[in-house]
Design a protein around this motif. Structure first.
Motif, PDB file in Angstrom:
ATOM      1  N   LEU A 204       0.845  -1.191   0.000  1.00  0.00           N
ATOM      2  CA  LEU A 204       0.000   0.000   0.000  1.00  0.00           C
ATOM      3  C   LEU A 204       0.880   1.241   0.000  1.00  0.00           C
ATOM      4  O   LEU A 204       1.922   1.287   0.674  1.00  0.00           O
ATOM      5  CB  LEU A 204      -0.899   0.012   1.227  1.00  0.00           C
ATOM      6  N   ALA A 205       0.482   2.251  -0.730  1.00  0.00           N
ATOM      7  CA  ALA A 205       1.259   3.489  -0.805  1.00  0.00           C
ATOM      8  C   ALA A 205       1.478   4.089   0.579  1.00  0.00           C
ATOM      9  O   ALA A 205       2.538   4.658   0.851  1.00  0.00           O
ATOM     10  CB  ALA A 205       0.562   4.494  -1.720  1.00  0.00           C
ATOM     11  N   MET A 206       0.512   3.944   1.465  1.00  0.00           N
ATOM     12  CA  MET A 206       0.637   4.544   2.795  1.00  0.00           C
ATOM     13  C   MET A 206       1.742   3.889   3.631  1.00  0.00           C
ATOM     14  O   MET A 206       2.167   4.449   4.634  1.00  0.00           O
ATOM     15  CB  MET A 206      -0.699   4.505   3.532  1.00  0.00           C
ATOM     16  N   GLU A 207       2.237   2.740   3.225  1.00  0.00           N
ATOM     17  CA  GLU A 207       3.363   2.129   3.922  1.00  0.00           C
ATOM     18  C   GLU A 207       4.622   2.987   3.788  1.00  0.00           C
ATOM     19  O   GLU A 207       5.574   2.823   4.537  1.00  0.00           O
ATOM     20  CB  GLU A 207       3.616   0.719   3.395  1.00  0.00           C
ATOM     21  N   TYR A 208       4.598   3.897   2.840  1.00  0.00           N
ATOM     22  CA  TYR A 208       5.746   4.772   2.595  1.00  0.00           C
ATOM     23  C   TYR A 208       5.461   6.224   2.997  1.00  0.00           C
ATOM     24  O   TYR A 208       6.140   7.141   2.556  1.00  0.00           O
ATOM     25  CB  TYR A 208       6.138   4.706   1.112  1.00  0.00           C
ATOM     26  N   ALA A 209       4.474   6.405   3.846  1.00  0.00           N
ATOM     27  CA  ALA A 209       4.024   7.753   4.220  1.00  0.00           C
ATOM     28  C   ALA A 209       5.123   8.612   4.828  1.00  0.00           C
ATOM     29  O   ALA A 209       5.125   9.830   4.658  1.00  0.00           O
ATOM     30  CB  ALA A 209       2.844   7.661   5.183  1.00  0.00           C
ATOM     31  N   THR A 210       6.074   8.020   5.520  1.00  0.00           N
ATOM     32  CA  THR A 210       7.131   8.803   6.157  1.00  0.00           C
ATOM     33  C   THR A 210       8.452   8.741   5.389  1.00  0.00           C
ATOM     34  O   THR A 210       9.466   9.265   5.851  1.00  0.00           O
ATOM     35  CB  THR A 210       7.371   8.313   7.599  1.00  0.00           C
TER      36      THR A 210
ATOM     37  N   CYS B 147      -3.468   7.593  -6.332  1.00  0.00           N
ATOM     38  CA  CYS B 147      -2.305   7.783  -5.463  1.00  0.00           C
ATOM     39  C   CYS B 147      -1.776   9.207  -5.586  1.00  0.00           C
ATOM     40  O   CYS B 147      -0.569   9.449  -5.547  1.00  0.00           O
ATOM     41  CB  CYS B 147      -1.199   6.792  -5.812  1.00  0.00           C
TER      42      CYS B 147
ATOM     43  N   LEU C  89       0.771  11.532  -1.517  1.00  0.00           N
ATOM     44  CA  LEU C  89       1.732  10.654  -0.851  1.00  0.00           C
ATOM     45  C   LEU C  89       2.507  11.549   0.099  1.00  0.00           C
ATOM     46  O   LEU C  89       3.302  12.380  -0.328  1.00  0.00           O
ATOM     47  CB  LEU C  89       2.652  10.008  -1.884  1.00  0.00           C
ATOM     48  N   PRO C  90       2.251  11.439   1.410  1.00  0.00           N
ATOM     49  CA  PRO C  90       2.816  12.382   2.372  1.00  0.00           C
ATOM     50  C   PRO C  90       4.323  12.603   2.273  1.00  0.00           C
ATOM     51  O   PRO C  90       4.787  13.718   2.399  1.00  0.00           O
ATOM     52  CB  PRO C  90       2.440  11.764   3.722  1.00  0.00           C
TER      53      PRO C  90
END
Length: 93
Positions: free
Chosen positions: A16-22, A39, A42-43
């Motif tokens: 999931l893209a949110m796995e790379y949020a940081t 997508c 992407l933070p």
């Protein structure tokens, strides 16, 4: 199709893209219109250079098995050419 090009993708998985949020990014590449639309946020990529190229979706190919395999090969080759061009243009040599 990847194995034909000597790439072992048997261990690859989806994330999931949110796995790379940081995770900070310099570039965000999207390769299909759906990914570009879904997508879009992407933070970790707020200052990243975004590049998009829409490739045909070979999963939508119809016809004989040979025709479908050709669609997958064609898309693989187009993405490969795009990636090589990206590296040449944007990454230090």
């Amino acid at each position: 199709m990847m194995a034909e090009d000597e790439v072992d993708s048997s261990y690859h998985t989806s994330t999931l893209a949110m796995e790379y949020a940081t995770t900070p990014f310099n570039f965000v590449l999207s390769v299909c219109d759906h990914a570009r639309e879904t997508c879009s946020v992407l933070p970790g990529a707020t200052t990243a250079t975004r590049l998009h190229h829409s490739f045909p979706n070979p999963a939508r190919a119809t016809g004989s098995e040979a025709k479908i395999r050709t669609a997958f090969r064609d898309t693989r080759d187009q993405i490969k050419a795009f990636a090589i061009d990206f590296v040449r243009q944007h990454l230090p040599h």
